[in-house]
Design a protein around this motif. Structure first.
Motif, PDB file in Angstrom:
ATOM      1  N   ILE A 245      21.259 -28.992  -3.619  1.00 53.90           N
ATOM      2  CA  ILE A 245      22.629 -29.462  -3.822  1.00 53.90           C
ATOM      3  C   ILE A 245      22.978 -29.519  -5.306  1.00 53.90           C
ATOM      4  CG2 ILE A 245      22.174 -31.948  -3.918  1.00 53.90           C
ATOM      5  CD1 ILE A 245      25.097 -30.135  -2.113  1.00 53.90           C
ATOM      6  N   GLY A 246      22.011 -29.192  -6.164  1.00 48.99           N
ATOM      7  CA  GLY A 246      22.286 -29.123  -7.596  1.00 48.99           C
ATOM      8  C   GLY A 246      22.087 -30.420  -8.339  1.00 48.99           C
ATOM      9  N   LEU A 247      21.488 -31.421  -7.681  1.00 51.65           N
ATOM     10  CA  LEU A 247      21.300 -32.724  -8.325  1.00 51.65           C
ATOM     11  C   LEU A 247      20.193 -32.675  -9.361  1.00 51.65           C
ATOM     12  CD1 LEU A 247      22.303 -35.762  -8.005  1.00 51.65           C
ATOM     13  CD2 LEU A 247      20.134 -36.123  -6.819  1.00 51.65           C
ATOM     14  N   VAL A 248      19.092 -31.987  -9.051  1.00 51.88           N
ATOM     15  CA  VAL A 248      17.923 -31.981  -9.923  1.00 51.88           C
ATOM     16  C   VAL A 248      17.360 -30.575 -10.041  1.00 51.88           C
ATOM     17  CG1 VAL A 248      17.256 -34.352  -9.362  1.00 51.88           C
ATOM     18  CG2 VAL A 248      16.345 -32.460  -7.983  1.00 51.88           C
ATOM     19  N   GLU A 249      16.600 -30.392 -11.105  1.00 52.31           N
ATOM     20  CA  GLU A 249      15.675 -29.262 -11.194  1.00 52.31           C
ATOM     21  C   GLU A 249      14.290 -29.839 -10.932  1.00 52.31           C
ATOM     22  OE1 GLU A 249      16.139 -27.682 -15.078  1.00 52.31           O
ATOM     23  OE2 GLU A 249      18.210 -27.043 -14.752  1.00 52.31           O
ATOM     24  N   TYR A 250      13.555 -29.232 -10.020  1.00 48.13           N
ATOM     25  CA  TYR A 250      12.311 -29.864  -9.592  1.00 48.13           C
ATOM     26  C   TYR A 250      11.175 -28.862  -9.522  1.00 48.13           C
ATOM     27  CZ  TYR A 250       8.930 -32.522  -6.879  1.00 48.13           C
ATOM     28  OH  TYR A 250       7.785 -33.161  -6.465  1.00 48.13           O
ATOM     29  N   ARG A 251      10.055 -29.257 -10.138  1.00 46.85           N
ATOM     30  CA  ARG A 251       8.801 -28.501  -9.986  1.00 46.85           C
ATOM     31  C   ARG A 251       7.916 -29.318  -9.063  1.00 46.85           C
ATOM     32  NH1 ARG A 251       4.821 -25.972 -14.636  1.00 46.85           N
ATOM     33  NH2 ARG A 251       3.086 -25.458 -13.259  1.00 46.85           N
ATOM     34  N   PRO A 252       7.651 -28.824  -7.833  1.00 45.65           N
ATOM     35  CA  PRO A 252       6.933 -29.635  -6.842  1.00 45.65           C
ATOM     36  C   PRO A 252       5.485 -29.915  -7.241  1.00 45.65           C
ATOM     37  CG  PRO A 252       8.090 -27.797  -5.808  1.00 45.65           C
ATOM     38  CD  PRO A 252       8.099 -27.544  -7.280  1.00 45.65           C
ATOM     39  N   VAL A 253       4.921 -30.885  -6.549  1.00 44.76           N
ATOM     40  CA  VAL A 253       3.507 -31.202  -6.717  1.00 44.76           C
ATOM     41  C   VAL A 253       2.681 -29.989  -6.281  1.00 44.76           C
ATOM     42  CG1 VAL A 253       1.630 -32.732  -5.994  1.00 44.76           C
ATOM     43  CG2 VAL A 253       3.941 -33.649  -6.313  1.00 44.76           C
ATOM     44  N   ASP A 254       1.677 -29.671  -7.073  1.00 45.31           N
ATOM     45  CA  ASP A 254       0.774 -28.564  -6.748  1.00 45.31           C
ATOM     46  C   ASP A 254       0.122 -28.833  -5.393  1.00 45.31           C
ATOM     47  OD1 ASP A 254      -1.424 -26.793  -6.595  1.00 45.31           O
ATOM     48  OD2 ASP A 254      -1.520 -26.673  -8.766  1.00 45.31           O
ATOM     49  N   GLU A 255       0.220 -27.863  -4.492  1.00 47.35           N
ATOM     50  CA  GLU A 255      -0.319 -28.054  -3.146  1.00 47.35           C
ATOM     51  C   GLU A 255      -1.831 -28.281  -3.158  1.00 47.35           C
ATOM     52  OE1 GLU A 255       0.862 -25.037  -0.460  1.00 47.35           O
ATOM     53  OE2 GLU A 255       3.011 -25.447  -0.666  1.00 47.35           O
ATOM     54  N   ALA A 256      -2.511 -27.716  -4.158  1.00 46.14           N
ATOM     55  CA  ALA A 256      -3.954 -27.952  -4.252  1.00 46.14           C
ATOM     56  C   ALA A 256      -4.244 -29.418  -4.514  1.00 46.14           C
ATOM     57  CB  ALA A 256      -4.557 -27.080  -5.359  1.00 46.14           C
ATOM     58  N   LEU A 257      -3.407 -30.056  -5.310  1.00 45.14           N
ATOM     59  CA  LEU A 257      -3.588 -31.477  -5.565  1.00 45.14           C
ATOM     60  C   LEU A 257      -3.285 -32.302  -4.330  1.00 45.14           C
ATOM     61  CD1 LEU A 257      -1.968 -31.773  -9.110  1.00 45.14           C
ATOM     62  CD2 LEU A 257      -4.387 -31.866  -8.541  1.00 45.14           C
ATOM     63  N   MET A 258      -2.305 -31.857  -3.555  1.00 44.12           N
ATOM     64  CA  MET A 258      -1.967 -32.574  -2.328  1.00 44.12           C
ATOM     65  C   MET A 258      -3.130 -32.525  -1.346  1.00 44.12           C
ATOM     66  SD  MET A 258       2.011 -31.353  -1.955  1.00 44.12           S
ATOM     67  CE  MET A 258       2.367 -32.397  -0.542  1.00 44.12           C
ATOM     68  N   ALA A 259      -3.827 -31.395  -1.341  1.00 45.56           N
ATOM     69  CA  ALA A 259      -4.992 -31.284  -0.471  1.00 45.56           C
ATOM     70  C   ALA A 259      -6.101 -32.228  -0.938  1.00 45.56           C
ATOM     71  CB  ALA A 259      -5.490 -29.842  -0.446  1.00 45.56           C
TER      72      ALA A 259
END
Length: 500
Positions: A245-259
């Motif tokens: 929706i244009g509210l933020v620019e986001y770099r997600p959490v690394d999936e390897a870290l989530m694992a």
């Protein structure tokens, strides 16, 4: 966004409405909603609640240019359709509930219809403000969706009666909405704290900790680390939803870290802390930045909730008294930007005269108004000189005028008498105390202002300035010369007794 007592926030710098409206139209989710609204027509069928009929979703995805082989494409299409309906870009006529006999009978049509709504015309024919109003409505809808937990959790929590068991789900709708509002408010504050617009993204662990860790906490406990990790995972999902929706620019959490977090729940937070200055490592834990459109959106929600959230330019059409009072508590850079906008729309000599008049006064805020007035006059050119010279004999403005003229190398500037020197010294220190408090630089300023006047403290306590006693007490605490500090304390006692 709930309204709670909140100190005035620093002013935010925002682009013009026209630029923000272009950003809104370019936000992927909003653009898709507009496109589907234009696509809606007599053959578009909807179900109860205005949702697109199941067989219409692939067609909508195709209209949006999405890969229909990707199962997520119908999810994106459904979300865009809901936004279009929620904000009035599409008008739907919902189907009537089918009777028991009619359900399932061949030829029975229980679908509703959809057509472009009246508000769709505002997208191309309205003002930038109209477009931004539509975008704000879309933002509200997206924020409401983002506060809802994963659908799988909802399904698992359904009890035998077909209702959501909120106790099993451990989900309180109001609490979740407040949590997300709090996160966005903290992100906004971090963004505007550095003069109105911070350039760097904020690490996700910082935001999560701001909502979980108690203020003033030292080393976090294992329980707090676990709460921060849980908050990070929630925010990761929510910011993924808020980015389109244009509210933020986001770099997600690394999936390897989530694992890894599955095995050791505190690992992401601990590792983020250990990363130190390694920007690449920190970014693996998620990085988020409010866009200019996002700053506009969060500010609009704050204003609606009754929070005082100024923007640079708010005072451009106000009088000089409102300007000087308004910028009194602004950071210096934001104050200068506000002053420049105020001056830009005025004839300089008249504006300077108005500023000088507004700087007068013996109230508590007057020293800081004079300091901001001096800041406002700094860029003024030679055309302001006659107006400034006119106040040389003014007991409150004469010192300010002499400083301004001397800085420009003006001729025939009369030297101030002793009374004016002492008065200006008190006024200057009072303004600095009001602006920034007891900073590390203030003792040096005190020493500089008093070093060239023999017997300064024997005379200054007689100065007829409302802040004399307060300034002398501050000098007694802060003056770097111990002898001078002792003299200041004695002078403060005399000044206080004289005032009494």
């Amino acid at each position: 966004m709930s309204a709670e007592p909140h100190p005035t926030l620093p002013p935010v710098r925002l682009p013009a409405d026209a630029e923000l409206a272009r950003d809104a139209l370019g936000a992927p989710l909003f653009a898709r909603a507009v496109r589907l609204a234009r696509w809606a027509g007599p053959d578009t069928r909807v179900e109860v609640g205005g949702e697109l009929a199941t067989d219409q979703l692939p067609l909508a995805a195709q209209e949006l240019g999405l890969d229909t082989a990707d199962e997520d494409s119908v999810v994106y299409a459904s979300q865009a359709w809901r936004v279009a309906v929620d904000i009035g870009l599409v008008d739907v006529t919902e189907p009537e509930e089918a009777s028991g006999e009619a359900e399932g009978e061949p030829g029975t049509d229980v679908s509703g219809t959809a057509v472009p709504g009246e508000d769709l015309a505002l997208v191309t024919g309205g003002t930038p403000g109209d477009v931004l109003d539509l975008w704000l409505a879309a933002l509200d809808a997206v924020l409401a969706d983002a506060a809802v937990p994963d659908l799988d959790d909802l399904v698992d929590a359904l009890d035998a009666g077909g209702e959501i068991d909120f106790d099993r789900l451990d989900w309180n709708p109001g609490r979740e909405a407040d949590f997300l509002d709090g996160v966005l408010a903290n992100l906004y504050l971090l963004t505007v704290a550095e003069g109105g617009t911070a350039d760097g993204p904020v690490p996700l662990p910082v935001l999560a900790a701001s909502m979980v860790a108690p203020d003033g906490m030292g080393d976090p406990t294992d329980a707090v680390l676990e709460q921060v990790s849980d908050a990070m995972m929630r925010l990761d999902d929510q910011f993924r939803q808020l980015e389109p929706i244009g509210l933020v620019e986001y770099r997600p959490v690394d999936e390897a870290l989530m694992a890894e977090a599955e095995a050791e729940v505190e690992e992401p937070v601990g590792a983020a802390g250990d990363a130190g200055d390694d920007e690449e490592d920190v970014s693996r834990y998620g990085m988020v930045r409010l866009t200019p459109l996002g700053r506009y959106g969060i500010r609009a929600r704050m204003l609606e909730a009754g929070v005082e959230a100024p923007a640079v330019g708010d005072l451009a059409d106000k009088g000089a008294d409102a300007l000087l009072d308004g910028v009194a508590r602004y950071p210096e850079g934001a104050a200068q930007a506000e002053i420049e906008q105020w001056l830009a729309g005025r004839e300089l000599p008249a504006a300077v005269a108005e500023l000088l008049a507004a700087a007068r006064g013996d109230d508590e805020g007057a020293p800081l108004r004079r300091l901001r007035c001096q800041q406002a006059l700094a860029p003024a050119g030679p055309e302001a000189e006659p107006v400034v010279r006119a106040v040389l004999d003014d007991p409150e403005l004469g010192g300010l005028a002499r400083v301004w003229l001397a800085e420009r190398g003006a001729a025939d500037v009369p030297a101030p008498d002793g009374a004016m020197v002492f008065w200006l010294t008190v006024d200057t220190i009072a303004a600095q105390l009001a602006a920034d408090g007891e900073t590390e630089e203030l003792p040096l300023l005190m020493q500089t202002l008093t070093a060239h006047h023999t017997g300064f403290f024997d005379q200054v306590w007689r100065v007829d300035h409302p802040a004399t006693a307060d300034v002398l007490e501050a000098m007694g605490r802060l003056h770097p010369d111990k002898k001078a500090a002792k003299e200041a304390r004695k002078a403060a006692f005399k000044a206080r007794s004289r005032q009494s």
